[in-house]
Design a protein around this motif. Sequence first.
Motif, mmCIF file in Angstrom:
data_model
loop_
_atom_site.group_PDB
_atom_site.id
_atom_site.type_symbol
_atom_site.label_atom_id
_atom_site.label_comp_id
_atom_site.label_asym_id
_atom_site.label_seq_id
_atom_site.Cartn_x
_atom_site.Cartn_y
_atom_site.Cartn_z
ATOM 1 N N MET A 1 35.842 32.648 51.084
ATOM 2 C CA MET A 1 37.295 32.474 50.884
ATOM 3 C C MET A 1 37.726 32.420 49.234
ATOM 4 N N LYS A 2 38.857 33.397 48.970
ATOM 5 C CA LYS A 2 39.168 33.212 47.337
ATOM 6 C C LYS A 2 39.926 31.973 47.097
ATOM 7 N N ILE A 3 39.695 31.312 46.178
ATOM 8 C CA ILE A 3 40.428 30.207 45.688
ATOM 9 C C ILE A 3 41.104 30.507 44.465
ATOM 10 N N ARG A 4 42.470 30.395 44.716
ATOM 11 C CA ARG A 4 43.567 30.901 43.608
ATOM 12 C C ARG A 4 43.570 29.790 42.636
ATOM 13 N N PRO A 5 43.905 30.222 41.319
ATOM 14 C CA PRO A 5 43.992 29.121 40.394
ATOM 15 C C PRO A 5 45.485 28.211 40.706
ATOM 16 N N VAL A 6 45.274 27.057 40.470
ATOM 17 C CA VAL A 6 46.387 26.202 40.565
ATOM 18 C C VAL A 6 47.370 26.393 39.600
ATOM 19 N N ASN A 7 48.823 26.748 40.034
ATOM 20 C CA ASN A 7 49.944 26.895 38.795
ATOM 21 C C ASN A 7 51.109 26.223 39.397
ATOM 22 N N LYS A 8 52.025 25.655 38.722
ATOM 23 C CA LYS A 8 53.203 24.693 39.347
ATOM 24 C C LYS A 8 53.912 25.550 40.030
ATOM 25 N N THR B 1 52.632 39.876 36.555
ATOM 26 C CA THR B 1 54.109 40.238 36.300
ATOM 27 C C THR B 1 54.562 39.361 35.292
ATOM 28 N N ALA B 2 54.621 38.061 35.572
ATOM 29 C CA ALA B 2 55.119 36.834 34.839
ATOM 30 C C ALA B 2 54.605 37.051 33.354
ATOM 31 N N PRO C 1 61.084 29.039 39.709
ATOM 32 C CA PRO C 1 60.514 28.381 38.396
ATOM 33 C C PRO C 1 60.373 29.303 37.027
ATOM 34 N N VAL C 2 59.884 30.658 37.548
ATOM 35 C CA VAL C 2 59.464 31.395 36.524
ATOM 36 C C VAL C 2 60.759 32.398 36.339
ATOM 37 N N ALA C 3 61.320 32.952 37.299
ATOM 38 C CA ALA C 3 62.432 33.940 37.061
ATOM 39 C C ALA C 3 63.515 33.323 36.393
ATOM 40 N N GLU C 4 63.980 32.192 36.638
ATOM 41 C CA GLU C 4 65.139 31.653 35.942
ATOM 42 C C GLU C 4 65.010 31.451 34.456
ATOM 43 N N PRO C 5 64.133 30.907 34.018
ATOM 44 C CA PRO C 5 63.813 30.829 32.385
ATOM 45 C C PRO C 5 63.806 32.297 31.821
ATOM 46 N N LEU C 6 63.075 33.086 32.417
ATOM 47 C CA LEU C 6 63.018 34.302 31.928
ATOM 48 C C LEU C 6 64.262 35.210 31.954
ATOM 49 N N PRO D 1 66.273 29.989 21.759
ATOM 50 C CA PRO D 1 66.442 30.668 23.272
ATOM 51 C C PRO D 1 65.166 31.271 23.520
ATOM 52 N N TRP D 2 64.115 31.254 22.484
ATOM 53 C CA TRP D 2 62.670 31.450 23.233
ATOM 54 C C TRP D 2 62.114 30.404 23.661
ATOM 55 N N LYS D 3 62.417 29.388 23.627
ATOM 56 C CA LYS D 3 61.748 28.193 24.336
ATOM 57 C C LYS D 3 61.699 28.630 25.804
ATOM 58 N N ALA D 4 62.778 29.268 26.340
ATOM 59 C CA ALA D 4 62.779 29.652 27.798
ATOM 60 C C ALA D 4 61.441 30.380 28.205
ATOM 61 N N VAL D 5 61.027 31.104 27.294
ATOM 62 C CA VAL D 5 59.790 31.913 27.610
ATOM 63 C C VAL D 5 58.635 30.984 27.904
ATOM 64 N N LEU D 6 58.467 30.000 26.889
ATOM 65 C CA LEU D 6 57.389 28.818 27.151
ATOM 66 C C LEU D 6 57.800 28.071 28.415
ATOM 67 N N ASP D 7 58.917 27.844 28.576
ATOM 68 C CA ASP D 7 59.056 27.230 29.917
ATOM 69 C C ASP D 7 58.376 27.925 31.175
ATOM 70 N N ALA D 8 58.444 29.141 31.080
ATOM 71 C CA ALA D 8 58.239 30.187 32.144
ATOM 72 C C ALA D 8 56.766 30.297 32.225
ATOM 73 N N VAL D 9 55.994 30.505 30.979
ATOM 74 C CA VAL D 9 54.460 30.220 30.666
ATOM 75 C C VAL D 9 54.041 29.164 31.381
ATOM 76 N N THR D 10 54.669 27.991 30.934
ATOM 77 C CA THR D 10 54.023 26.759 31.403
ATOM 78 C C THR D 10 54.150 26.724 32.767
ATOM 79 N N ALA D 11 55.160 26.917 33.519
ATOM 80 C CA ALA D 11 55.197 26.803 34.989
ATOM 81 C C ALA D 11 54.187 27.788 35.681
ATOM 82 N N THR D 12 53.741 28.759 34.981
ATOM 83 C CA THR D 12 52.416 29.330 35.544
ATOM 84 C C THR D 12 51.013 28.662 35.620
#
Length: 228
Positions: free
Chosen positions: A1-8, A18-19, A51-56, A166-177
């Motif tokens: 079974m493949k274990i996926r990395p945990v992300n928020k 994609t993100a 959580p990723v789409a909104e900040p992007l 405004p680029w803070k939102a890109v980091l919000d999205a990356v952090t959510a991953t």
Amino acid sequence: MKIRPVNKAGLTDTELATAWQVASLLLGYPDEELLGRLPLLRRAVASLPPPVAEPLGRVLDHLDAAPPRELAADYVATFDHRKRCCLYLTYYAYGDTRKRGMALVRFKQAYQAAGLDLDEGELPDHLAVVLEFAATGDLAQGRRLLLEHRAGLELLRLSLTESGSPWKAVLDAVTATLPPLTGRGEEAVARLIAEGPPEEEVGLAPYGADATAMGPVFLPDPAIGGRS
């Protein structure tokens, strides 16, 4: 079974890729080429969880609304003139010390192991480059590089937040991953805030590069329209 990395945000591997590629492009210099891709990027973002789409989406809205000259001036003022908004990840951990040179080599080795080579003069730790590598080269190794520099990412996010960028939102999205910060990670961020990166001025040849010219440099996923 493949274990996926945990992300928020609970993203699948495809959604992660994609993100990360969208975030990579949005951290590039806002030139005519990037602005022309905004409709394509919106379609890609529409497939992602909130959580990723909104900040992007907020960044895309800003790029759509602001005059191009204003965007360019703001980008340079933010990422080229503020040390705590540096897009080069190893700077936060090593400053301009000799240890940073070895850290840059590790990035380059990860890219070479995936069969990818940087253009001459490109620094391999630029966040846009790392995100594109994670998206199109090696998801697991790209994620590892991001996690190794998690404290620096968080300081960058906090600095962009403090400056109202405004680029803070890109980091919000990356952090959510990525997984949430642990106690040790929070301590590392606190040290960076209090002390800043180490200081020891040395040359980084052969890695000299112009930060304003940096951007994604690997072959992209044509479905998203990354840069070649």
